[in-house]
Structures are given as structure tokens and as C-alpha cells.
Design a protein around this motif. Structure first.
Motif, PDB file in Angstrom:
ATOM      1  N   ALA A  99      41.433   4.435   9.034  1.00  0.00           N
ATOM      2  CA  ALA A  99      42.072   3.888  10.234  1.00  0.00           C
ATOM      3  C   ALA A  99      43.570   4.146  10.215  1.00  0.00           C
ATOM      4  CB  ALA A  99      41.785   2.395  10.343  1.00  0.00           C
ATOM      5  N   GLN A 100      44.196   3.978   9.048  1.00  0.00           N
ATOM      6  CA  GLN A 100      45.636   4.229   8.946  1.00  0.00           C
ATOM      7  C   GLN A 100      45.957   5.696   9.210  1.00  0.00           C
ATOM      8  OE1 GLN A 100      47.840   1.835   8.812  1.00  0.00           O
ATOM      9  NE2 GLN A 100      46.139   0.382   8.712  1.00  0.00           N
ATOM     10  N   THR A 101      45.110   6.591   8.707  1.00  0.00           N
ATOM     11  CA  THR A 101      45.305   8.021   8.972  1.00  0.00           C
ATOM     12  C   THR A 101      45.155   8.323  10.456  1.00  0.00           C
ATOM     13  OG1 THR A 101      44.418   8.555   6.777  1.00  0.00           O
ATOM     14  CG2 THR A 101      44.490  10.337   8.394  1.00  0.00           C
ATOM     15  N   TYR A 102      44.165   7.710  11.074  1.00  0.00           N
ATOM     16  CA  TYR A 102      43.918   7.919  12.503  1.00  0.00           C
ATOM     17  C   TYR A 102      45.076   7.388  13.341  1.00  0.00           C
ATOM     18  CZ  TYR A 102      41.484   7.772  17.010  1.00  0.00           C
ATOM     19  OH  TYR A 102      41.134   7.949  18.325  1.00  0.00           O
ATOM     20  N   ILE A 103      45.585   6.224  12.991  1.00  0.00           N
ATOM     21  CA  ILE A 103      46.706   5.630  13.720  1.00  0.00           C
ATOM     22  C   ILE A 103      47.960   6.471  13.566  1.00  0.00           C
ATOM     23  CG2 ILE A 103      48.246   3.624  13.815  1.00  0.00           C
ATOM     24  CD1 ILE A 103      45.776   1.920  12.994  1.00  0.00           C
ATOM     25  N   SER A 104      48.179   6.994  12.369  1.00  0.00           N
ATOM     26  CA  SER A 104      49.345   7.863  12.145  1.00  0.00           C
ATOM     27  C   SER A 104      49.279   9.107  13.020  1.00  0.00           C
ATOM     28  CB  SER A 104      49.423   8.263  10.663  1.00  0.00           C
ATOM     29  OG  SER A 104      49.616   7.129   9.851  1.00  0.00           O
ATOM     30  N   LYS A 105      48.082   9.626  13.215  1.00  0.00           N
ATOM     31  CA  LYS A 105      47.901  10.791  14.078  1.00  0.00           C
ATOM     32  C   LYS A 105      48.263  10.448  15.523  1.00  0.00           C
ATOM     33  CE  LYS A 105      44.311  13.927  15.812  1.00  0.00           C
ATOM     34  NZ  LYS A 105      42.853  14.223  15.815  1.00  0.00           N
ATOM     35  N   ILE A 106      47.849   9.270  15.981  1.00  0.00           N
ATOM     36  CA  ILE A 106      48.182   8.835  17.340  1.00  0.00           C
ATOM     37  C   ILE A 106      49.692   8.702  17.496  1.00  0.00           C
ATOM     38  CG2 ILE A 106      47.947   6.944  19.007  1.00  0.00           C
ATOM     39  CD1 ILE A 106      45.200   6.385  17.861  1.00  0.00           C
ATOM     40  N   GLU A 107      50.350   8.167  16.471  1.00  0.00           N
ATOM     41  CA  GLU A 107      51.803   8.011  16.523  1.00  0.00           C
ATOM     42  C   GLU A 107      52.504   9.363  16.588  1.00  0.00           C
ATOM     43  OE1 GLU A 107      52.660   3.811  14.211  1.00  0.00           O
ATOM     44  OE2 GLU A 107      52.315   5.604  13.005  1.00  0.00           O
ATOM     45  N   ARG A 108      52.005  10.334  15.836  1.00  0.00           N
ATOM     46  CA  ARG A 108      52.610  11.680  15.867  1.00  0.00           C
ATOM     47  C   ARG A 108      52.464  12.325  17.240  1.00  0.00           C
ATOM     48  NH1 ARG A 108      50.129  11.975  10.773  1.00  0.00           N
ATOM     49  NH2 ARG A 108      48.416  13.240  11.617  1.00  0.00           N
ATOM     50  N   GLU A 109      51.427  11.944  17.960  1.00  0.00           N
ATOM     51  CA  GLU A 109      51.218  12.463  19.314  1.00  0.00           C
ATOM     52  C   GLU A 109      52.108  11.770  20.340  1.00  0.00           C
ATOM     53  OE1 GLU A 109      47.075  11.824  19.904  1.00  0.00           O
ATOM     54  OE2 GLU A 109      46.451  13.550  18.684  1.00  0.00           O
ATOM     55  N   GLY A 110      52.881  10.778  19.892  1.00  0.00           N
ATOM     56  CA  GLY A 110      53.782  10.074  20.788  1.00  0.00           C
ATOM     57  C   GLY A 110      53.148   8.910  21.526  1.00  0.00           C
ATOM     58  N   ARG A 111      51.921   8.548  21.176  1.00  0.00           N
ATOM     59  CA  ARG A 111      51.220   7.457  21.856  1.00  0.00           C
ATOM     60  C   ARG A 111      51.475   6.144  21.097  1.00  0.00           C
ATOM     61  NH1 ARG A 111      45.505   9.879  21.348  1.00  0.00           N
ATOM     62  NH2 ARG A 111      44.848   7.915  22.308  1.00  0.00           N
ATOM     63  N   ARG A 113      52.412   3.038  21.996  1.00  0.00           N
ATOM     64  CA  ARG A 113      51.839   1.775  22.452  1.00  0.00           C
ATOM     65  C   ARG A 113      50.340   1.701  22.141  1.00  0.00           C
ATOM     66  NH1 ARG A 113      55.114  -1.286  25.429  1.00  0.00           N
ATOM     67  NH2 ARG A 113      53.398  -2.432  26.398  1.00  0.00           N
ATOM     68  N   THR A 114      49.662   2.834  22.256  1.00  0.00           N
ATOM     69  CA  THR A 114      48.251   2.872  21.883  1.00  0.00           C
ATOM     70  C   THR A 114      48.094   2.620  20.394  1.00  0.00           C
ATOM     71  OG1 THR A 114      47.784   4.450  23.655  1.00  0.00           O
ATOM     72  CG2 THR A 114      46.172   4.294  21.876  1.00  0.00           C
ATOM     73  N   ALA A 115      48.971   3.250  19.598  1.00  0.00           N
ATOM     74  CA  ALA A 115      48.927   3.060  18.148  1.00  0.00           C
ATOM     75  C   ALA A 115      49.151   1.598  17.781  1.00  0.00           C
ATOM     76  CB  ALA A 115      49.977   3.945  17.474  1.00  0.00           C
ATOM     77  N   LYS A 116      50.033   0.943  18.517  1.00  0.00           N
ATOM     78  CA  LYS A 116      50.295  -0.472  18.251  1.00  0.00           C
ATOM     79  C   LYS A 116      49.040  -1.306  18.459  1.00  0.00           C
ATOM     80  CE  LYS A 116      52.892  -4.426  19.990  1.00  0.00           C
ATOM     81  NZ  LYS A 116      53.804  -4.927  21.044  1.00  0.00           N
ATOM     82  N   ASN A 117      48.282  -1.026  19.524  1.00  0.00           N
ATOM     83  CA  ASN A 117      47.043  -1.760  19.777  1.00  0.00           C
ATOM     84  C   ASN A 117      46.032  -1.545  18.654  1.00  0.00           C
ATOM     85  OD1 ASN A 117      48.052  -2.714  22.216  1.00  0.00           O
ATOM     86  ND2 ASN A 117      47.104  -1.094  23.427  1.00  0.00           N
TER      87      ASN A 117
END
Length: 497
Positions: A99-111, A113-117
């Protein structure tokens, strides 16, 4: 063909040998390192291992590997794929780490607020388990149902958190499992047996124009602070109300390049990644708020339009301080705590006054608030003219701040409310009913004596021609001549009449 054999390679610095399983596939060798070690005395001159404990362990491992290889077709694989398959087939996967790896990927994509959720969802699940090392095998349908039940008293989290966790699970299955190669690292999908509850309906926070006038035209509470929060809350709420209900995160992220010739252009943070047009919007700054707008402009060396970046670490902190300031004003007004306004109050108010008091339809309101209103594809390739939104915004400002008219707040119904809750019929009311089939009126009357809509439809249906095929839809248009309210219903022959 694949062959497996226990062996050693070069000695370690301490003179001992690590034990490997040599894998030869299509004449190409590869090696799987075990956790066993052996000394030179237990290695025969021909390289065979003579330690009985090590040999027993390696024989068991080779049997397991052979069984796995026999259950799938590895003919076209190379030796690296075979080794990867053998090593990962039974390896348990940690949900928390993935999950942490997946969230980091979302953050790198600039998303962000989605990553925060996603972070909030995973953090809540880990608190529920009491561990930050949750394994996928622990997330059974029974366990997840109990976790979802623990969220039942929340408004939005009961839907958002499980949805986020389910998405992580779905992505992990897609990425880590390979059915073609019989690699199944995640053994089951518990979400097939789980129904995620819906979040509670959006709270209608809108207030009347009269309440807006009272809020914005009263003295601010006294404070010793140089930058008092009530002043910030009032000013930012005013900016929202007079810029089409813009969100705090979008105000926070505006840059100087986004403001040209009295017009701001921005991409709405909440939906920019989910719309083809990137949720782009332009809004004119009306003269009424020009002084408030300029009050918070940043210095020449700052790339951001406002000073909010230099005062608050992120958009969430900025939003929280704005809401604190708004609540301080509400407290000073003597309001009950449960009735306090928040920033979103003024966004909802803009929409409500635009529709109720400025004669805008819902399409125009959605356009002014930068909602997609179901036209994602069209907005993706049409060069949009935003001036209708500017004109509507100016009307809202004029109605609130340059008139003393009473608003119609309270007369409009919630968009989710059924129409017939406001469409009242009594036997003394004059009702006009019409039945349409393929656009043609086939039945019509004006009469009294009806207690409900079903009686009106039944009367119209009796006069319909009998040659309408079963299953065809007929539109029933009903007008209350006394109240001038009108509703339209559809019924299918054989079911509705």
C-alpha cells in the motif's frame, strides 16, 4: 526440460559454503540460494553434498519446486522466469508495504489529494488491526466486514476507506498474480463477498442572502493577533462566494501565471486528474472583491499569487485556519455550535442563490462551479467560452451585496428529493392530465377529485387506445392548476398501467 540439483559454489571468507539449488532450464543454468551452509568436510570430491540434514532439506525443496513446475507449462520461459516463479510462489505479501508503494506512486503522479485519502484509509485499517505490518492473507472477508462495521457511524469514511483499500487490493492482484504462469501470490479476493456502504448524502450547507449580509457586514471579533483568523476566514469566504465558489486548495495553489487581465485560470485540484479537460476554469475578478483580492497578493519574487504559501505549510493547514476564523465569527454572532458555518457553506450558497434567486438552471450552476455536469468528453475538445459563468457570478454578487431582496432559500428542494414530495394533490384541486405516446397526446382531461398521482395516471390510462404494445413507455404529464406545479412520470404498459 528443467533439472534441479543441490550444490555449492565458491567458499565464503570464513571457509564455509552456501548451499544452492542449481536450476538448468533449456540448457541455461541459474541458482536459488538456500539458508543452509556446509563445511568442506561434507563435500565429496565429485562435488556431491554428504551432510544428511542438508541433503534432506534440499531434497524436500526440490520436490516442492518440481511439483510447482509440473503444474504449469514453462516450456517457453527463460531460466530467470523459472527461478522467479519458484521463489515467489509461496512468498507471503505484506499489504501495508504494498500500500505504501502504491501510495508513493500516486504521489509521484501529482495526485496528492487522492494519495492523502489512501493514507487515511490504510492508517485506519492498521489502527484497527493494531499493526503496521498487515499481510494480505489476514484481510479475509469476515475481518474486512467487521472493519467496515466499525466505520458505520462516519458520514463519508464508511464508503471512502473501504473503496481505497479495495483499489489497493485490486491493483496488487493485477500486478503480483500471473495466472498465465500460475503465479498466485495473493490467494483470494475477499471483496467479491463484500458490499461497501454508501456515504451519507451531502449536507446542504447553503445559507440565505440575508444571512450572508449579516455575516460579511458585522464587526470582526476583537483580537491581539497581527493576522487575526476571523479576518482571514471572512476574506477567504468572500473570495469563494465571489469567484464562483472556488475551493481553498485552488486559491492556495494559484500562481502568478494563472492571473492575467483580471481573470484567473486554474485546474480544479479535486477533479483535474479525472477529467479530459483537466477541470480547467476561468473566472473574472469582479470590482467588488478587487481590494480583498489584492490584500493577499504575494511579493514580486514569489511564484504563487497569494501569500498563503508563506504562512501555511499546505492547503489543508490553510483550509483549517480559514474554518477556525469563520467559526470564531459565528461564535461572536451568538450562533449555536452545530449551526456554525464553514468554508463550504459559501460554495453551496453561491450555487443555491444562483439557482433560486438569479434564475440560473442547474446546467449553468454546474458550469459556474466547474463541475463536469456529464459533458467530460465534449469539454475535452471544445474551446470553452467562460463568460456565461462570469455573468452569473456577477448576478450572485449583485443579489447578495447590492440589493436587500429576500432570497428564496428554503423553497428549493434538494436535487435528490423526489419531485412528488412537493407535488401535492387534494380532491379540491384542479388537475390537468395528459398522456403522451411517441410525442402525441392520446389522453387528456382537466378535473377535480383526485387524492394522489396514481389516481390521475389510472384515469389517463383508461382512455388510452388498446393497440399500444405491452412494454411500451407512456409519458404522463400532470399539472396542478391551483399551484402551477407540474410533474412528468413514465409508465410501461403491463407494469405501470
Amino acid at each position: 526440460m528443467t533439472t534441479l540439483k543441490a550444490m555449492v559454489r565458491k567458499p565464503r571468507t570464513d571457509g564455509l559454503y552456501s548451499v544452492y539449488i542449481r536450476v538448468v532450464h533449456n540448457r541455461k543454468p541459474g541458482y536459488i540460494k538456500t539458508d543452509k551452509i556446509i563445511d568442506a568436510e561434507h563435500i565429496a570430491s565429485n562435488g556431491e553434498l554428504t551432510d544428511p540434514v542438508v541433503n534432506e532439506y534440499c531434497a524436500m525443496l526440490i520436490r516442492q519446486y518440481t511439483d510447482r513446475l509440473n503444474r504449469t507449462d514453462v516450456t517457453l520461459w527463460d531460466v530467470k522466469e523459472v527461478i522467479e516463479y519458484l521463489m515467489k510462489a509461496d512468498e507471503e505479501v505484506c499489504f501495508s508495504e504494498y500500500a505504501q508503494t502504491y501510495i508513493s506512486k500516486i504521489e509521484r503522479e501529482g495526485r496528492l489529494r487522492t494519495a492523502k485519502n489512501y493514507k487515511l484509509a490504510v492508517a485506519h485499517l492498521e489502527r484497527y488491526f493494531g499493526s503496521n505490518k498487515i499481510m494480505f492473507s489476514q484481510l479475509t472477508s469476515a475481518v474486512l466486514k467487521k472493519w467496515i462495521e466499525s466505520l458505520s457511524q462516519t458520514n463519508r469514511a464508511k464508503e471512502m476507506y473501504p473503496t481505497c483499500v479495495r483499489q489497493v487490493f485490486k491493483q496488487a492482484i493485477t500486478e503480483l498474480n500471473d495466472e498465465e504462469k500460475n503465479i498466485v501470490r495473493i490467494k483470494f479476493n475477499p471483496w467479491l463477498k463484500i458490499k461497501i456502504p454508501k456515504s451519507d448524502g451531502t449536507v446542504q450547507r447553503a445559507i440565505s442572502a440575508e444571512a450572508c449580509r449579516e455575516f460579511f457586514n458585522r464587526p470582526l471579533p476583537k483580537t491581539k493577533m497581527l493576522s487575526p483568523l476571523p479576518e482571514l476566514g471572512r476574506d477567504v469566504a468572500l473570495l469563494s462566494l465571489c469567484i464562483g465558489g472556488i475551493n481553498t486548495v485552488d486559491l492556495y495553489e494559484l500562481k502568478k501565471k494563472d492571473y492575467n487581465n483580471g481573470i484567473i485560470g486554474y485546474k480544479r485540484a479535486k477533479t483535474r486528474h479525472s477529467r479530459k479537460d483537466e477541470a480547467y476554469m476561468e473566472m473574472r475578478i469582479e470590482p467588488f472583491i478587487q481590494s480583498t483580492f489584492e490584500k493577499y497578493l504575494s511579493g514580486e519574487d514569489d511564484e504563487y499569487l497569494f501569500v498563503f504559501h508563506s504562512r501555511y505549510s499546505n492547503s489543508d493547514s490553510f483550509n483549517a485556519n480559514v474554518n477556525i476564523g469563520i467559526r470564531k465569527i459565528c461564535a461572536d454572532m451568538g450562533m449555536k455550535k452545530e449551526d456554525y458555518y464553514c468554508y463550504y457553506t459559501f460554495r453551496h450558497t453561491w450555487a443555491t442563490i444562483a439557482q433560486n434567486d438569479c434564475d440560473a438552471n442547474l446546467y449553468e450552476v454546474a458550469f459556474g462551479m466547474n463541475h463536469s455536469h456529464g459533458l467530460n468528453v465534449t469539454r475535452g475538445y471544445v474551446k470553452i467560452d467562460f463568460t456565461p459563468a462570469w455573468r452569473l457570478n456577477a448576478k450572485v454578487i449583485d443579489f447578495i451585496f447590492f440589493s436587500d431582496e429576500k432570497s428564496k432559500q428554503g423553497k428549493a428542494r434538494d436535487i435528490e428529493a423526489p419531485a412528488d414530495k412537493l407535488f401535492r394533490i387534494s380532491k379540491k384541486m384542479m388537475i390537468r392530465g395528459r398522456a403522451y405516446f411517441k410525442g402525441k397526446v392520446l389522453s387528456e382531461f382537466t378535473d377535480i377529485g383526485f387524492s394522489n398521482v396514481d389516481q390521475v395516471i389510472a384515469r389517463l390510462a383508461r382512455e388510452l387506445p388498446g393497440d399500444i404494445p405491452t412494454g411500451c413507455t407512456v409519458q404522463f404529464r400532470i399539472t396542478n392548476c391551483d399551484t402551477q406545479k407540474e410533474v412528468v412520470y413514465e409508465r410501461s404498459k403491463g407494469k405501470g398501467f
